[in-house]
Design a protein around this motif. Structure first.
Motif, short mmCIF file in Angstrom:
data_model
loop_
_atom_site.label_atom_id
_atom_site.label_comp_id
_atom_site.label_asym_id
_atom_site.label_seq_id
_atom_site.Cartn_x
_atom_site.Cartn_y
_atom_site.Cartn_z
N ARG A 290 0.84 -1.21 0.00
CA ARG A 290 0.00 0.00 0.00
C ARG A 290 0.87 1.25 0.00
O ARG A 290 0.55 2.24 -0.68
CB ARG A 290 -0.93 0.00 1.22
N GLU B 242 9.65 6.14 3.77
CA GLU B 242 9.11 6.73 2.55
C GLU B 242 10.22 7.19 1.61
O GLU B 242 10.15 6.96 0.39
CB GLU B 242 8.18 7.90 2.90
N ARG C 288 2.32 1.72 -3.54
CA ARG C 288 1.30 2.21 -4.48
C ARG C 288 1.01 3.69 -4.25
O ARG C 288 0.86 4.46 -5.21
CB ARG C 288 0.02 1.40 -4.32
N ARG C 289 0.92 4.08 -2.99
CA ARG C 289 0.65 5.50 -2.69
C ARG C 289 1.80 6.38 -3.17
O ARG C 289 1.58 7.45 -3.77
CB ARG C 289 0.43 5.68 -1.19
N TRP D 162 1.92 6.81 -6.92
CA TRP D 162 0.90 7.73 -7.42
C TRP D 162 1.22 9.18 -7.07
O TRP D 162 1.07 10.08 -7.89
CB TRP D 162 -0.46 7.34 -6.85
N GLN D 163 1.67 9.42 -5.85
CA GLN D 163 1.84 10.78 -5.37
C GLN D 163 3.20 11.39 -5.70
O GLN D 163 3.31 12.60 -5.92
CB GLN D 163 1.62 10.84 -3.86
#
Length: 298
Positions: free
Chosen positions: A7, A102, A10-11, A14-15
């Motif tokens: 997850r 991150e 994927r985030r 996208w971001q």
């Protein structure tokens, strides 16, 4: 059901990653130096450059030092050197360890999208794990899983101050071929900055990017009244009055001294640290790194 690392990836894809694809990699590919490479250009010498890359013929002719720039003729190999010590679990807005995860996943995905390989050194005093360089999205997922698992294995047990010197020495022993090395850490290592020589040796062989993760409260503790402060590294607890002007003065002196010592060690090692705070957007942090790299190399 998808896992937490999946997850997260994927985030971030996208971001962040779609907006940075090609920018960060291009910044480093055009200036990566090593064996088996092609000459690309000349530019004026700066104090951060390795003197071994000075072109002495051009320097003598123009009476100013110039260095040779090269373009890598093979795919890049990058390493993530990740500090998973207790002090990295401190912080607001997800903590320093959340920001480290991150940044690490973003960098790994950016570099593997072009077929480049990336490995990782996960380090705490009680745990050292090495993930060999590979490429592909599945490898990035594996890295994300390994970071999460390593952080859980370390747990909340306090111990000795982080051995940043040992972390850098382990990285140097694993990155045998010339590589691009990202060191993500708060560079807190007790009262002394004892990792300068290891960082210097690492920069002699590799292109090193230091990303220093810090929480704003580590730099400027607000007035919170009486609070129980615990050293994340040793577990020592002290009751302090944050409204006491004398305490604030002493704390400010300690913070200023630590920051000055870290900055001086980085400067002597010829590494420019990129400071990223826990309240900062990872996208903006990476964009700033790209812009800095392009300005430095232009």
């Amino acid at each position: 059901m998808t896992s937490a690392p999946d997850r997260l990836l994927r985030r971030l894809e996208w971001q962040v990653i779609r907006r940075l694809d090609g920018q960060l990699l291009g910044s480093y590919r055009t200036v990566f130096r090593g064996s088996g490479i092609d000459f690309a250009d000349l530019r004026e010498y700066t104090h951060e450059d390795d003197v071994r890359h000075i072109d002495w013929n051009v320097t003598a002719r123009l009476d100013e030092p110039y260095v040779r720039q090269y373009t890598e003729d093979r795919e890049l190999t990058a390493w993530l050197v990740l500090d998973l010590s207790a002090s990295m679990r401190f912080g607001t807005s997800g903590g320093k360890d959340g920001l480290l995860t991150e940044l690490a996943v973003c960098l790994a995905r950016l570099f593997t999208q072009g077929g480049n390989r990336i490995g990782a050194v996960l380090y705490d005093n009680g745990l050292q794990r090495v993930v060999p360089p590979r490429t592909g999205r599945n490898h990035v997922l594996r890295l994300a899983h390994e970071i999460s698992r390593a952080a859980s294995a370390v747990g909340d047990k306090p111990g000795a101050a982080t051995d940043v010197d040992g972390m850098l020495r382990l990285a140097a022993s694993q990155a045998r071929r010339r590589s691009l090395v990202f060191v993500i850490s708060d560079f807190i290592s007790g009262d002394a900055v004892n990792w300068e020589s290891s960082l210097t040796r690492l920069t002699h062989r590799h292109e090193v990017v230091a990303i220093r993760v810090v929480d704003p409260m580590e730099l400027d503790l607000p007035d919170l009244g009486l609070v129980l402060v615990e050293d994340a590294e040793t577990g020592e607890q002290v009751l302090v009055d944050t409204s006491d002007p004398l305490f604030q003065q002493r704390l400010r002196e300690q913070v200023d001294g630590r920051e000055a010592a870290v900055a001086a060690a980085m400067r002597r090692a010829r590494v420019t640290p990129h400071l990223v705070t826990t309240d900062q957007d990872p996208l903006l942090a990476l964009v700033d790194m790209v812009r800095w790299s392009k300005r430095r190399r232009s």
